[in-house]
Scaffold this motif. Structure first.
Motif, PDB file in Angstrom:
ATOM      1  N   LEU A  89      17.777  66.630  31.243  1.00 37.56           N
ATOM      2  CA  LEU A  89      16.825  68.343  31.568  1.00 37.56           C
ATOM      3  C   LEU A  89      16.877  67.893  33.188  1.00 37.56           C
ATOM      4  N   PRO A 122      14.825  76.706  27.526  1.00 36.66           N
ATOM      5  CA  PRO A 122      15.487  76.270  26.290  1.00 36.66           C
ATOM      6  C   PRO A 122      16.509  76.741  25.712  1.00 36.66           C
ATOM      7  N   VAL A 125      19.977  74.866  26.526  1.00 36.16           N
ATOM      8  CA  VAL A 125      19.370  73.708  25.789  1.00 36.16           C
ATOM      9  C   VAL A 125      19.424  73.916  24.476  1.00 36.16           C
ATOM     10  N   VAL A 140      12.828  64.872  29.388  1.00 36.44           N
ATOM     11  CA  VAL A 140      13.371  65.800  30.207  1.00 36.44           C
ATOM     12  C   VAL A 140      11.280  65.580  31.386  1.00 36.44           C
ATOM     13  N   ASN A 151       8.402  72.833  33.006  1.00 33.03           N
ATOM     14  CA  ASN A 151       9.103  72.561  31.945  1.00 33.03           C
ATOM     15  C   ASN A 151       8.580  73.270  30.655  1.00 33.03           C
ATOM     16  N   ILE A 156      11.462  72.931  24.109  1.00 32.53           N
ATOM     17  CA  ILE A 156      12.624  72.722  24.180  1.00 32.53           C
ATOM     18  C   ILE A 156      12.330  71.370  22.606  1.00 32.53           C
TER      19      ILE A 156
END
Length: 392
Positions: A89, A122, A125, A140, A151, A156
């Motif tokens: 990410l 998210p 993801v 990440v 983030n 996540i």
């Protein structure tokens, strides 16, 4: 008063290395004990216990003896197997950079990349995990320091955990400055260090490792062993009854011990609050004086670093040089794709105090004015003070 280029700055407000607490500097001056001395082995175990408490881990953290880049590369080398499909990410330079390490250990790399002033969604993801059930590892960066953005790693992490994948988190410049812990985000490897928000010099990695990550690394025949990149070699080094794989950084452990005491004794919530207040005051002042924050929204702006967009027509390097020469204040440049586009002001450790926002605004505003962009510095300082006063 002007400062020659070679003179020590009066105030260092960078995104790292940051000023160390005076107590930590005194701690570094403690006796350098022999690593097999029983006194040091007991001391090392107690420092690991403090790190476990600070990181709110249910098992023992690992300390690697090199600044956190060592921990990040070691995580890629140890957890990723050649057949693993990795989802990286990338919302900034550091997040993107981890993908290069990941691809070194597995050719099967997928990526979600967003503009470097935004954060990972998210939902994106979730969609990628659904479309690619073969994903085994997700990586990440929590706070991508070259962008000053955060983030949503807890959200996540919940998605990655439900998928059954392993999560690697770069929390180098976020842990200790905001509410984040390895088990909160269900990280399997969580990499941080004392050289940012804990106010210690660079030199160590602190790492949370889940039990399932330990099992995966041990089962990976290519995971480094007998190497500086080895994590598995350090699994039991916390114990006073186990040998160190190689000589630990004794002085750095002395400093880490003090840094952890300061953090735990002040209280994590109080530490996070002063980081957040300093950054909030800084952002208010930046906007009021006529500049803009790099982050696309206030909700993703970091409480540990404020990235300020460079005005059109201003040479960012010259801006930082002027801040240093005129005011004795040092800021950080961008990195990679953000180099020249923004200036970073760190709010970490001892400089996570509101007074430093006022100093930063004065130096940044004055240097920008000197570059020919007339700013309302007084309005900026008034806005920052209003934020600080409202919190009092």
């Amino acid at each position: 008063m002007r400062y020659p280029e070679h003179a020590d700055p009066v105030i260092t407000l960078t995104a790292g290395p940051v000023n160390a607490y005076p107590e930590v500097l005194r701690g570094l001056g403690r006796t350098v004990l022999y690593d097999y001395d029983p006194a040091f082995q007991l001391f090392y175990e107690k420092v690991v216990d403090k790190a476990q408490k600070a990181m709110r881990l249910s098992n023992k953290p690992v300390i690697l003896h090199g600044e956190p880049v060592l921990g990040l590369e070691a995580a890629a080398a140890s957890l990723i197997s050649p057949d693993d499909v990795v989802l990286n990410l990338a919302s900034g330079v550091y997040g993107k950079g981890f993908g290069y390490w990941a691809k070194r250990y597995s050719p099967h790399l997928l990526e979600i990349e967003v503009p470097y002033n935004e954060a990972i969604d998210p939902q994106a993801v979730a969609d990628m995990l659904k479309a690619h059930p073969e994903i085994i590892v997700v990586s990440v960066c929590h706070h991508d320091t070259p962008s000053g953005t955060i983030n949503p790693i807890d959200a996540i992490g919940a998605l990655v955990s439900a998928h059954g994948a392993y999560l690697i988190v770069d929390a180098v410049s976020s842990f200790g400055g905001m509410k984040t812990h390895p088990e909160d985000c269900k990280a399997d490897i969580y990499v941080t260090g004392p050289n940012k928000c804990l106010g210690a010099p660079p030199g160590l990695t602190m790492m949370g490792v889940s039990e399932r990550a330990w099992a995966k690394m041990k089962a990976n025949p290519l995971a480094p062993r007998a190497s500086m990149l080895s994590i598995v070699d350090w699994e039991n080094a916390w114990s006073r009854d186990k040998p160190f794989p190689f000589t630990p950084s004794v002085s750095e452990i002395n400093g880490l011990d003090v840094a952890l005491d300061l953090y735990l004794n002040e209280g994590p919530e109080a530490v996070w609050a002063r980081h957040a207040l300093t950054a909030k005051a800084m952002r208010a002042g930046v906007t009021a004086m006529g500049l803009s924050v790099w982050a696309a929204s206030d909700s993703i702006a970091s409480p540990t670093t404020t990235a300020v967009r460079t005005p059109d027509g201003v040479d960012e390097k010259a801006l930082r040089q002027a801040a240093r020469a005129r005011y004795g204040v040092v800021f950080s440049s961008g990195r990679g794709e953000t180099l020249g586009k923004l200036t970073r002001i760190g709010h970490m450790g001892p400089t996570a105090q509101p007074i430093y926002a006022i100093a930063a605004l004065t130096a940044l505003g004055g240097a920008t004015n000197a570059a020919g962009q007339k700013l309302a510095i007084g309005k900026g300082i008034e806005a920052a003070l209003a934020v600080i006063d409202a919190d009092a």
